[in-house]
Design an enzyme around this catalytic site. Structure first.
Site, PDB file in Angstrom:
ATOM      1  N   ASP A 122      38.897  69.982  22.080  1.00  0.00           N
ATOM      2  CA  ASP A 122      39.546  68.936  22.867  1.00  0.00           C
ATOM      3  C   ASP A 122      38.826  68.681  24.191  1.00  0.00           C
ATOM      4  O   ASP A 122      38.007  69.474  24.652  1.00  0.00           O
ATOM      5  CB  ASP A 122      41.023  69.273  23.124  1.00  0.00           C
ATOM      6  CG  ASP A 122      41.219  70.618  23.807  1.00  0.00           C
ATOM      7  OD1 ASP A 122      40.387  71.533  23.592  1.00  0.00           O
ATOM      8  OD2 ASP A 122      42.198  70.772  24.560  1.00  0.00           O
ATOM      9  N   GLU A 129      42.948  73.400  23.306  1.00  0.00           N
ATOM     10  CA  GLU A 129      42.720  74.602  24.115  1.00  0.00           C
ATOM     11  C   GLU A 129      43.165  74.358  25.552  1.00  0.00           C
ATOM     12  O   GLU A 129      43.586  75.289  26.241  1.00  0.00           O
ATOM     13  CB  GLU A 129      41.241  74.999  24.080  1.00  0.00           C
ATOM     14  CG  GLU A 129      40.933  76.323  24.777  1.00  0.00           C
ATOM     15  CD  GLU A 129      40.776  76.215  26.288  1.00  0.00           C
ATOM     16  OE1 GLU A 129      41.160  77.162  27.004  1.00  0.00           O
ATOM     17  OE2 GLU A 129      40.266  75.177  26.754  1.00  0.00           O
TER      18      GLU A 129
END
Length: 394
Positions: free
Chosen positions: A84, A141
């Site tokens: 991400d 994350e």
């Protein structure tokens, strides 16, 4: 892709680097925030399917997993890569800079590219691979929920994973160096929110109010004494307030002020002490001014490496990068790799990726970038970790 003065990966890895860099730049141009990684997920699934890995499937909404099955008996390993991006506006000037207002400002585009190249290298040599390697392309994350969701959906099972590995590109460490150590390597990250509630009114009549802005200012100052005066000096700790919101205009005293920030610690005792002192200081300062407060917090645990697995990483990295280029290091950043390492032994390490032709900016900075030569080094070190752990030669 070979960088001057750096060791050269094996020919099978060098053959993958043009595509790996292309994928990294494509992901960088099209970053996606936590649990919004649909395009990233589609690219990863398409690539894993084309490589003919087993058990290719989506996981935890926008993540992905697949497995390489070796022809020889051996351990079941997992390689984790986060995917991400961050809600930052990029300011790098790169020709492949973000086009959508988000930014890969922490190297996750590189992590994904390394993992995909590693998957291809393993798949092409699976007749010499001992055991299996599962890949976890993890969403979110940067938010809590990415790792936990994959674990809850069984990424560590079928076959049951024995050990977990992963890397984090580190743009402030020179390319060609690796940092790994047993024990805590990323700090526990406690995120908190404080609401100071007073009594609003006219700015010209402050005596008729309880000004939460003044109270909040005293709270900030008082909280900054905790690390220096209440924590054992041998316990590393950070307390930062990064956000304050309150008021609507200059002639109005508001009803409340919101503050949020983070506490970073390695030792559990330090975290407990800081939170205890925060409670005490907040209660004391706000009551002294006739205000009240609300204090909420949650913690992402520290990333703790298994000693044997850390030694495996260090040996594999030293064999390729040279012993003089492998050291110990840890960071105050947080990472939900902790949840994988709480359930299975493993190791997470930092791989140097400092740009050599321009200024290096820290992670989460709008000008962040990393040396793409680290992609090939990352794939080679990862292969050597797997060879060392599984006792095979790829």
């Amino acid at each position: 892709m070979r960088a001057m003065g750096l060791p050269e990966p094996r020919p099978a890895v060098r053959a993958l680097l043009h595509e790996a860099v292309r994928i990294r730049r494509d992901l960088h141009r099209h970053p996606e925030l936590s649990f919004e990684e649909q395009r990233t997920q589609a690219l990863i699934l398409e690539r894993l399917t084309a490589l003919r890995l087993d058990d290719v499937r989506a996981m935890n909404r926008t993540g992905a997993t697949a497995i390489v099955r070796g022809a020889l008996p051996g351990p079941n390993l997992l390689w984790r890569a986060d995917i991400d991006a961050l809600p930052l506006t990029e300011d790098t000037g790169l020709p492949f800079a973000s086009e959508n207002g988000a930014m890969h400002a922490c190297g996750h585009d590189g992590h994904a590219a390394i993992a995909l190249a590693l998957a291809e290298a393993l798949q092409s040599s699976r007749e010499r691979l001992a055991g299996t390697v599962r890949f976890a392309f993890q969403p979110a994350e940067e938010r809590i929920g990415g790792a936990i969701g994959m674990i809850e959906e069984g990424v560590l099972e079928e076959p049951r994973v024995d050990r977990v590995y992963g890397l984090h590109l580190w743009a402030t460490t020179p390319t060609g160096q690796a940092l790994v150590r047993p024990g805590p390597v990323f700090a526990a990250a406690t995120h908190f929110r404080i609401i100071v509630r007073g009594r609003g009114g006219h700015a010209a009549a402050p005596h008729e109010t309880v000004d939460p802005i003044v109270v909040a200012a005293h709270v900030v100052t008082a909280l900054q004494t905790i690390v220096s005066r209440s924590v054992d000096p041998t316990d590393e700790a950070v307390l930062t307030i990064g956000r304050i919101e309150g008021g609507v205009r200059g002639n109005v005293i508001p009803e409340s002020v919101m503050m949020s920030g983070t506490v970073r610690t390695y030792a559990e005792r330090a975290k407990r002490r800081i939170l205890q002192r925060m409670e005490e200081i907040l209660a004391g300062v706000t009551s002294a001014f006739g205000a009240t407060c609300q204090f909420d917090h949650s913690t992402l645990d520290a990333v703790v490496n298994d000693a044997v697995c850390a030694a495996t990483v260090a040996a594999a990295a030293a064999a390729f990068l040279g012993p003089e280029n492998v050291g110990e290091g840890r960071a105050m950043g947080g990472d939900d790799m902790c949840y994988f390492l709480q359930r299975r032994p493993g190791a997470y390490f930092m791989l140097g990726a400092q740009p050599r032709d321009r200024r290096a900016y820290p992670h989460h900075h709008p000008k962040f970038d990393f040396d793409e030569a680290a992609i090939g080094l990352g794939v080679e070190v990862a292969l050597r970790i797997i060879e060392t752990d599984a006792g095979c030669e790829l």
